[in-house]
Design an enzyme around this catalytic site. Sequence first.
Site, PDB file in Angstrom:
ATOM      1  N   CYS A 115       0.842  -1.198   0.000  1.00 42.12           N
ATOM      2  CA  CYS A 115       0.000   0.000   0.000  1.00 42.12           C
ATOM      3  C   CYS A 115       0.884   1.258   0.000  1.00 42.12           C
ATOM      4  O   CYS A 115       1.592   1.508  -0.963  1.00 42.12           O
ATOM      5  CB  CYS A 115      -1.011  -0.034   1.147  1.00 42.12           C
ATOM      6  SG  CYS A 115      -2.331   1.178   0.949  1.00 42.12           S
ATOM      7  N   HIS A 134      -4.011  -4.473  -0.062  1.00 41.53           N
ATOM      8  CA  HIS A 134      -3.645  -5.053   1.236  1.00 41.53           C
ATOM      9  C   HIS A 134      -3.772  -6.575   1.150  1.00 41.53           C
ATOM     10  O   HIS A 134      -4.884  -7.097   1.258  1.00 41.53           O
ATOM     11  CB  HIS A 134      -4.581  -4.530   2.331  1.00 41.53           C
ATOM     12  CG  HIS A 134      -4.309  -3.118   2.720  1.00 41.53           C
ATOM     13  ND1 HIS A 134      -3.386  -2.763   3.669  1.00 41.53           N
ATOM     14  CD2 HIS A 134      -4.840  -1.953   2.260  1.00 41.53           C
ATOM     15  CE1 HIS A 134      -3.356  -1.455   3.794  1.00 41.53           C
ATOM     16  NE2 HIS A 134      -4.231  -0.931   2.943  1.00 41.53           N
ATOM     17  N   GLU A 150      -3.056  -8.793   3.305  1.00 42.61           N
ATOM     18  CA  GLU A 150      -3.521  -9.352   4.576  1.00 42.61           C
ATOM     19  C   GLU A 150      -5.040  -9.219   4.744  1.00 42.61           C
ATOM     20  O   GLU A 150      -5.622  -9.847   5.621  1.00 42.61           O
ATOM     21  CB  GLU A 150      -2.776  -8.697   5.755  1.00 42.61           C
ATOM     22  CG  GLU A 150      -3.202  -7.294   6.124  1.00 42.61           C
ATOM     23  CD  GLU A 150      -2.702  -6.179   5.217  1.00 42.61           C
ATOM     24  OE1 GLU A 150      -2.969  -5.012   5.548  1.00 42.61           O
ATOM     25  OE2 GLU A 150      -2.069  -6.460   4.177  1.00 42.61           O
TER      26      GLU A 150
END
Length: 204
Positions: free
Chosen positions: A82, A184, A186
């Site tokens: 990011c 992202h 995750e």
Amino acid sequence: MKEMIGIIDYGMGNLRSVEKAFEKMGYKAFVSDKIEELKEAEALIIPGVGAFYDAMKNLKDKGLESWILKEVEKGKPFLGICLGMQILFAYGYEVEKTKGLDMIPGDIVKIPAGRKIPHMGWNQLNITAESEILKGIESNQYVYFVHSYYAKPQEEHVVKAVTDYGIDIPAVVEKGNIYGLQFHPEKSGDTGLQILKNFGELIG
């Protein structure tokens, strides 16, 4: 547990979720802002949420900027996520023109007017070139974005995947041992975890 991955803490965003995602994939990851600890890592990650200007100021204030560049020169796998991807580039224009880590030639500019800003939520990856980090990932899989600025690389070949937001936004970049994800991983379900696993497999 597999190889050790250092997540660089420079005061920009929630780093624990990245740490947990790696642990879920069987990798030993740790968060630190101390060079003595981070230098033991076999790969480095710089995540982040916020403004380009603040990110670079924090890295300089913590003495991390020049150290990161030296580690990357040694060939250590390095991943920016990011905001962490954006600061891999030469300049950002958020707040004011700010020099980035300058590992990849190009600028970080605001998403053009006429689109909802920030670009937030799930969007599809369109893979444009092969990359080790995209092994096992097919085009049109969805990943999670939150950003108002995007990368305009000088060299087209560094872009490995884009997402369509009325313009092609580089979503995955790669140059040598340097990788960047605008989304992202995750927060991107199994697709994101696979990408993180692929990065872990680059070690050694």
